[in-house]
Design a protein around this motif. Structure first.
Motif, short mmCIF file in Angstrom:
data_model
loop_
_atom_site.label_atom_id
_atom_site.label_comp_id
_atom_site.label_asym_id
_atom_site.label_seq_id
_atom_site.Cartn_x
_atom_site.Cartn_y
_atom_site.Cartn_z
N THR A 176 19.82 24.11 -9.58
CA THR A 176 19.75 24.41 -11.01
C THR A 176 21.06 24.04 -11.70
OG1 THR A 176 20.46 26.68 -10.60
CG2 THR A 176 18.09 26.27 -10.71
N ALA A 177 20.98 23.88 -13.02
CA ALA A 177 22.16 23.53 -13.82
C ALA A 177 22.12 24.32 -15.12
CB ALA A 177 22.21 22.04 -14.10
N ALA A 178 23.30 24.73 -15.59
CA ALA A 178 23.40 25.52 -16.82
C ALA A 178 24.60 25.05 -17.63
CB ALA A 178 23.54 27.01 -16.50
N ILE A 179 24.57 25.40 -18.92
CA ILE A 179 25.69 25.09 -19.81
C ILE A 179 26.09 26.38 -20.53
CG2 ILE A 179 24.12 24.33 -21.66
CD1 ILE A 179 26.35 22.34 -22.47
N TYR A 180 27.39 26.65 -20.60
CA TYR A 180 27.90 27.85 -21.26
C TYR A 180 28.76 27.39 -22.43
CZ TYR A 180 30.15 32.40 -21.90
OH TYR A 180 30.61 33.58 -22.42
N THR A 181 28.28 27.62 -23.65
CA THR A 181 29.00 27.17 -24.84
C THR A 181 29.55 28.32 -25.67
OG1 THR A 181 27.02 27.18 -26.23
CG2 THR A 181 27.48 25.16 -24.98
N GLY A 182 29.12 29.54 -25.40
CA GLY A 182 29.53 30.66 -26.23
C GLY A 182 28.67 30.87 -27.44
N GLU A 183 27.71 29.96 -27.68
CA GLU A 183 26.82 30.10 -28.83
C GLU A 183 25.71 31.10 -28.51
OE1 GLU A 183 27.39 28.72 -31.69
OE2 GLU A 183 29.13 27.59 -30.96
N GLN A 184 25.25 31.82 -29.53
CA GLN A 184 24.24 32.84 -29.36
C GLN A 184 22.88 32.45 -29.91
OE1 GLN A 184 24.78 35.43 -27.63
NE2 GLN A 184 26.92 36.01 -27.73
N ARG A 188 18.02 29.51 -23.39
CA ARG A 188 17.03 28.91 -22.49
C ARG A 188 17.20 29.50 -21.10
NH1 ARG A 188 18.28 24.28 -25.45
NH2 ARG A 188 20.00 23.86 -24.04
N PRO A 189 16.16 30.13 -20.55
CA PRO A 189 16.25 30.72 -19.22
C PRO A 189 16.04 29.71 -18.11
CG PRO A 189 14.11 31.23 -20.15
CD PRO A 189 14.89 30.51 -21.23
N ARG A 190 15.63 28.48 -18.44
CA ARG A 190 15.42 27.45 -17.42
C ARG A 190 15.69 26.08 -18.04
NH1 ARG A 190 8.82 26.94 -16.81
NH2 ARG A 190 8.40 26.21 -18.93
N LEU A 196 19.87 22.26 -20.76
CA LEU A 196 20.09 23.06 -19.56
C LEU A 196 19.93 24.54 -19.86
CD1 LEU A 196 23.30 21.24 -18.22
CD2 LEU A 196 20.91 20.74 -17.70
N ILE A 197 20.00 25.35 -18.81
CA ILE A 197 19.95 26.81 -18.96
C ILE A 197 21.13 27.26 -19.82
CG2 ILE A 197 20.15 29.00 -17.71
CD1 ILE A 197 18.99 27.44 -15.25
N THR A 198 20.84 28.12 -20.79
CA THR A 198 21.91 28.68 -21.63
C THR A 198 21.90 30.21 -21.64
OG1 THR A 198 20.50 28.59 -23.61
CG2 THR A 198 21.93 26.68 -23.17
N ASP A 199 20.85 30.83 -21.13
CA ASP A 199 20.73 32.29 -21.16
C ASP A 199 21.84 32.92 -20.32
OD1 ASP A 199 19.77 35.00 -20.21
OD2 ASP A 199 18.17 34.50 -21.61
N ARG A 200 22.70 33.70 -20.95
CA ARG A 200 23.85 34.26 -20.24
C ARG A 200 23.44 35.19 -19.11
NH1 ARG A 200 28.31 35.87 -24.86
NH2 ARG A 200 28.67 33.75 -25.66
N LEU A 211 27.51 24.24 -13.28
CA LEU A 211 27.77 24.92 -14.54
C LEU A 211 28.68 24.05 -15.38
CD1 LEU A 211 27.59 27.39 -16.41
CD2 LEU A 211 29.57 28.33 -15.20
N LEU A 212 28.21 23.69 -16.57
CA LEU A 212 29.00 22.91 -17.52
C LEU A 212 29.53 23.84 -18.59
CD1 LEU A 212 29.90 20.14 -18.68
CD2 LEU A 212 27.75 20.07 -19.93
N THR A 213 30.83 23.78 -18.81
CA THR A 213 31.43 24.58 -19.87
C THR A 213 32.68 23.85 -20.34
OG1 THR A 213 32.18 26.80 -20.50
CG2 THR A 213 32.80 26.04 -18.30
#
Length: 259
Positions: A176-184, A188-190, A196-200, A211-213
């Motif tokens: 799996t892959a996710a992105i963490y941008t700090g945006e609310q 996306r849970p999947r 990509l996944i964004t659900d914290r 994990l991309l950030t």
């Protein structure tokens, strides 16, 4: 030993997952190759041979000159596609499929063979037989796309397995892959066609392999008490942390850095 395909970013297709995200296999593969995938394994469990052959021919025609196209399990489909002039590179088989040595005799020495392996004994047997060009180790995580898949080994388990063989290897299953941008605004849970996944909560409770950030958001991840679970839970999963400055708050564009 024949040269193995470039296994850096290895895509295994699943028609059901493609449909659930609003794309067919061809569109998914095209987007994946544009995004950097280096090898494509076409997998169509339960699909009739004629339909699978049509899919293989379509995909090979579009991307076969860019990346290797591997046919999952179906030696007959591979041979038919090659006979029709399609640029297919080889076959990937599992432990319960035709033995790799038999496949080699059928497809010849100019095609590549991948073999799934989930135990040290299977790795040793693959090396001793000498018929396959690479091994697919896994699954990394439990997956619903293959009903007879073994239990997940985790990233550390796959790494230990890969160290036991000199055969080229690729990790398969449930990555799996996710992105963490700090945006609310969006959650996306999947992974979907939109991103990509964004659900914290998902990132914290079920850490991704990738994990991309960016540097500013990494500070938040490291310092926020509620995000500490990510680091505790990621020991067996988080393999790549990619730091990218995207567009920072001052508008600057940074350079990608991978750890």
């Amino acid at each position: 030993m024949r040269a193995a395909p470039d296994l850096s970013v290895y895509l295994v297709t699943d028609e059901g997952q493609c449909r659930s995200r609003g794309r067919d296999v061809l569109a998914t593969v095209e987007a994946a190759v544009d995004g950097g995938v280096t090898c494509v394994q076409l997998r169509a469990k339960g699909t009739d041979g004629g339909l699978f052959l049509t899919q293989v021919l379509e995909v090979a025609e579009v991307i076969g000159d860019q990346v290797p196209v591997i046919v999952n399990d179906r030696v007959d489909v591979f041979l038919a596609a090659r006979d029709l002039g399609a640029p297919v590179a080889g076959v990937h088989v599992g432990q319960s499929d035709l033995p790799a040595g038999v496949v080699r005799a059928l497809i010849g020495d100019d095609a590549c063979i991948g073999l799934s392996a989930a135990t040290p004994d299977e790795l040793r047997a693959a090396r001793a037989e000498g018929a396959c060009d690479y091994v697919g180790i896994g699954v990394v995580h439990d997956t619903a796309t293959k009903t007879d898949a073994p239990r997940g080994l985790g990233a550390d388990g796959v790494a230990r397995m890969a160290a036991l063989t000199d055969l080229p290897s690729v990790a398969l299953g449930g990555i799996t892959a996710a992105i963490y941008t700090g945006e609310q605004e969006e959650s996306r849970p999947r992974v979907t066609p939109e991103g990509l996944i964004t659900d914290r909560s998902v990132i914290r409770d079920d850490p991704p392999d990738i994990l991309l950030t960016n540097y500013k958001m990494l500070d938040q991840l490291l310092l926020r008490a509620e995000d500490q679970a990510l680091w505790r839970n990621s020991a067996d999963s988080l393999t790549y942390l990619v730091l990218d400055e995207f567009h920072t708050y001052d508008g600057a564009q940074g350079t990608d850095v991978a750890m």
